[in-house]
Motif scaffolding. Structure first.
Motif, mmCIF file in Angstrom:
data_model
loop_
_atom_site.group_PDB
_atom_site.id
_atom_site.type_symbol
_atom_site.label_atom_id
_atom_site.label_comp_id
_atom_site.label_asym_id
_atom_site.label_seq_id
_atom_site.Cartn_x
_atom_site.Cartn_y
_atom_site.Cartn_z
ATOM 1 N N UNK A 133 -4.098 9.809 -2.217
ATOM 2 C CA UNK A 133 -4.349 9.488 -0.812
ATOM 3 C C UNK A 133 -5.076 8.140 -0.706
ATOM 4 N N UNK A 134 -4.947 7.494 0.463
ATOM 5 C CA UNK A 134 -5.571 6.178 0.641
ATOM 6 C C UNK A 134 -5.901 5.961 2.107
ATOM 7 N N UNK A 135 -7.074 5.325 2.341
ATOM 8 C CA UNK A 135 -7.494 4.949 3.688
ATOM 9 C C UNK A 135 -7.305 3.444 3.842
ATOM 10 N N UNK A 181 2.294 11.589 4.779
ATOM 11 C CA UNK A 181 1.756 11.976 6.088
ATOM 12 C C UNK A 181 0.640 10.997 6.433
ATOM 13 N N UNK A 182 0.748 10.377 7.591
ATOM 14 C CA UNK A 182 -0.232 9.366 8.000
ATOM 15 C C UNK A 182 -0.878 9.796 9.312
ATOM 16 N N UNK A 183 -2.207 9.746 9.354
ATOM 17 C CA UNK A 183 -2.974 10.047 10.567
ATOM 18 C C UNK A 183 -3.757 8.787 10.927
ATOM 19 N N UNK A 214 0.831 -1.215 0.000
ATOM 20 C CA UNK A 214 0.000 0.000 0.000
ATOM 21 C C UNK A 214 0.867 1.267 0.000
ATOM 22 N N UNK A 215 1.967 1.257 0.770
ATOM 23 C CA UNK A 215 2.867 2.419 0.801
ATOM 24 C C UNK A 215 3.512 2.629 -0.568
ATOM 25 N N UNK A 233 -3.561 8.027 4.699
ATOM 26 C CA UNK A 233 -2.214 8.340 4.204
ATOM 27 C C UNK A 233 -2.316 9.330 3.048
ATOM 28 N N UNK A 234 -1.569 10.441 3.145
ATOM 29 C CA UNK A 234 -1.592 11.497 2.123
ATOM 30 C C UNK A 234 -0.177 11.748 1.619
#
Length: 752
Positions: free
Chosen positions: A330-332, A365-367, A320-321, A351-352
């Motif tokens: 971006x991906x959830x 950037x991952x939240x 995924x990365x 992830x953006x």
């Protein structure tokens, strides 16, 4: 006594014992006398002296009567020819008693030479005044004799010290700021090598105030390439420097403020936030990481995210990365994280990608949010539904009532449960939208602030602002307008009947507004309102400076035009007159040598004026076009540098607008300046060509290349300015420099 044969050279004699004056026939013609009126009284010559020069004439005669050979330049008031300048040289003749018995003299008509000298002095005085008004001082230093030949009066305005003080040997070291001593030594070293140099450094004004000056030094070499003279131009750039410093401080303050806001948000947020590289390693991690997964921030940095998730999910996350780096989207995703105490957490991760200057992903950037309780509730809900279903099935098939099969129906009100599930899904959707909006707005601010560093004109800044606001707010009717000055606060959203307006600047009694002429629901969201006010504040910081700079450029262009059309042309005319005067064979050798020195000095002034005009305003750039202006630039450059310029433009056919025309000209100027300062090249090749809808500008020299100029060469102000100028014209620029094999620069710009 008769004439010596030249109407401009006459003789006279005073017999002191007989009290008689005798003069040649030319002098008799000047004063309107005939030989019948001879002899005259010795006082007759004094009666012809112009009243203003009488005291000097009397002192001259006293020296002669005292027995000293003497010379005097004065004016005679003649009845037939008016005022005439003469040079009188007298020789006393002594008798046996060593007393003056006779004075013999020669008188030269120097009226024409005096008129030329007076005119030159008047013109030179005009020059001094012009340069004083421009805060530009010119000077010349005899490198062989080690003395200042000339310095203009404008040095007083710039430094606060007089011309005489400025001629002292240690003057420039004395007024330079202590921190500038190494730079002064470098400037002197460069000048001794005969290399032109443009420098900026700080001095201490006579008033004690710090000032900034810009100095251009141009060495003059003899036939053996040894330095014989240094000519220079000095300008006060304090105001520009203060503007730059003020702008930098404001931007830094804004950045500090933004950083403090980000830290406040990050330190207080419950969600885990981090920045990952391409391998999944943590570059940055928020303090909430310790709260969420139990690991201190100091231990997380430089570790990989794969270490903290379920081993069965590591390969999927790695893919995924990689996919985010490849697609730039971006991906959830959802993963099981292992807490430091050993239990499993369910985390929802957004992830953006973060893009670099080349448009490629440099980090992610991952939240991450803890949804363990939500997952547990959903699992319990599913288990409850399954249990109820089984209960219904079992009850309906196996219950007997009085020996007979009975059917029991069970009804349960689940409307509250359904509503709770709908509320949960709606809340999740709002949270996801809020997070996505936050990152989208933050990416917009970051990209916009980065783009502003490359903006060269106020029109470009306005276009970039309108495009960004249109994309984020999804509006079409938006523009920038100029109105009479109002009392609106800067960067505050004002709602109008048609839509919204924000004031971005004030200049010369006018207010400049961003006008959105339609209503949009986006501005009902507080985060978008904050974004709009922030992005307009970025523009507001630069707006006033751009207007002042554009006005200053116009003033400089007008000053250059005035210098070219008046002072420069006037000097050329006087030089031609002086050249004609030098062609007169009757001028004696001493006077000819003096006039030749004046002519040489006048040529130097003409040359310096041309350099100033060329720097302030490219010669006839708009009217004559790029090719002709570049050829003139190369001609002047080769007079001041040690390299030869080879220019090819046969394949260039495009017609350019003024912006591209000036941009290309300034880029070539900067390339030539870098060659003179750093390259040590002997040849520079420049090619300008058209190819389809592209313009190609290629530069190549045989100097030392970029490798010897330091690892930060491409970040220097000159190179950075070229890159930003090219980028402002939607072009590309590439640098090629094999070690010690010169420098090549390839620029391509759209012609439309």
């Amino acid at each position: 006594m008769h004439s010596l044969g030249d109407e401009n050279v006459i003789t006279w004699s005073m017999d002191r014992e007989e009290n008689l004056l005798t003069m040649s026939n030319v002098l008799e013609e000047w004063v309107g006398c005939t030989s019948k009126a001879i002899p005259h009284s010795p006082d007759f010559l004094r009666e012809l002296v112009y009243v203003v020069d009488l005291n000097r004439y009397d002192a001259y005669m006293e020296r002669l009567n005292a027995g000293h050979i003497s010379s005097l330049e004065y004016r005679m008031q003649l009845p037939t020819e008016g005022l005439k300048w003469v040079q009188s040289i007298g020789t006393p003749i002594l008798n046996k008693e060593n007393k003056v018995c006779r004075i013999d003299g020669v008188m030269l008509d120097i009226t024409e030479q005096k008129m030329v000298q007076i005119q030159l002095e008047s013109t030179f005085s005009l020059y001094q005044q012009m340069f004083s008004n421009l805060d530009v001082a010119i000077w010349s230093y005899d490198y062989v004799a080690k003395k200042v030949l000339f310095i203009s009066d404008a040095v007083l305005n710039i430094t606060g010290y007089s011309v005489e003080q400025a001629k002292e040997d240690d003057f420039w070291f004395r007024i330079a700021h202590k921190e500038e001593d190494p730079l002064i030594q470098e400037i002197l070293s460069t000048a001794r090598q005969g290399i032109p140099k443009l420098s900026e450094y700080q001095i201490i004004h006579a008033s004690g105030e710090p000032r900034w000056i810009q100095v251009r030094i141009i060495p003059s070499l003899d036939e053996s390439q040894a330095v014989v003279r240094l000519d220079g131009i000095m300008a006060d750039i304090t105001e520009r420097k203060l503007m730059d410093i003020t702008s930098t401080v404001e931007v830094e303050n804004k950045l500090v403020q933004r950083e403090a806001e980000y830290k406040l948000i990050i330190n207080n947020m419950k969600d885990m936030m981090g920045v990952l590289d391409q391998k999944g390693n943590f570059i940055v991690a928020s303090p909430s990481c310790e709260t969420l997964i139990g690991i201190p921030v100091g231990l997380i940095k430089d570790t990989t995210i794969l270490e903290y998730i379920d081993p069965d999910e590591q390969e999927i996350l790695r893919e995924q990365i990689s996919n985010i780096f490849r697609t730039k989207a971006s991906k959830m995703f959802y993963n099981h994280f292992i807490h430091s105490k050993g239990y499993i957490l369910n985390l929802e991760c957004l992830a953006t990608p973060v893009l670099g200057e080349d448009g490629e992903v440099v980090s992610i950037v991952i939240v991450a949010r803890d949804i363990t309780k939500r997952v547990q509730m959903e699992r319990e809900l599913r288990e409850s539904e399954e249990f109820n279903q089984q209960l219904i099935e079992v009850t309906a098939s196996s219950i007997l009532y009085k020996g007979k099969v009975a059917c029991i129906s069970i009804f349960r009100d689940i409307s509250d449960r359904i509503k709770a599930e709908e509320d949960r899904q709606h809340a999740e959707q709002i949270i996801r939208e809020s997070e996505e909006r936050y990152f989208r707005l933050q990416m917009s601010l970051d990209q916009f602030s980065h783009d502003l560093f490359g903006v060269m004109k106020i029109s470009h800044m306005e276009q970039r602002l309108i495009r960004e606001v249109r994309d984020i707010l999804q509006v079409t009717n938006i523009n920038l307008i100029e109105v009479e000055s109002n009392y609106d606060k800067l960067c505050e959203i004002i709602e109008t009947e048609q839509g919204y307006s924000l004031k971005i600047g004030e200049f010369r009694g006018k207010s400049y507004l961003l006008s959105i002429n339609e209503k949009t629901s986006s501005l009902e969201i507080s985060s978008i309102r904050v974004w709009l006010e922030t992005i307009t504040r970025y523009v507001s910081v630069l707006f006033d400076h751009f207007l002042l700079i554009e006005d200053l450029i116009k003033d400089l262009e007008l000053a250059a035009q005035d210098l070219h059309d008046s002072a420069l042309q006037e000097q050329i005319i006087w030089y031609r007159k002086l050249d004609l005067l030098l062609g007169n064979k009757s001028i004696n050798a001493e006077l000819r040598e003096q006039l030749e020195q004046v002519a040489e000095g006048l040529l130097d002034v003409i040359y310096q004026l041309r350099i100033i005009c060329n720097e302030l305003r490219p010669p006839a750039l708009i009217n004559e076009g790029l090719i002709s202006s570049l050829e003139t630039l190369f001609e002047f450059t080769q007079l001041r540098t040690n390299y030869q310029v080879y220019f090819e433009s046969e394949a260039f056919t495009h017609k350019l607008d003024d912006e591209v025309l000036i941009g290309l000209y300034r880029i070539v100027q900067e390339l030539l300046a870098n060659a003179a300062k750093h390259s040590f090249a002997t040849e520079v090749h420049i090619t300008l060509a058209s190819e389809g809808k592209q313009i190609h500008l290629n530069y190549e020299d045989n100097g030392i290349g970029m490798s010897l100029l330091g690892e930060n060469s491409l970040k220097s102000m000159g190179i950075y300015g070229m890159k930003e100028r090219v980028r402002s014209m939607d072009g590309t620029i590439a640098f090629h420099s094999p070690e010690k094999k010169g420098l090549a620069v390839n620029i391509s710009i759209p012609a439309d």
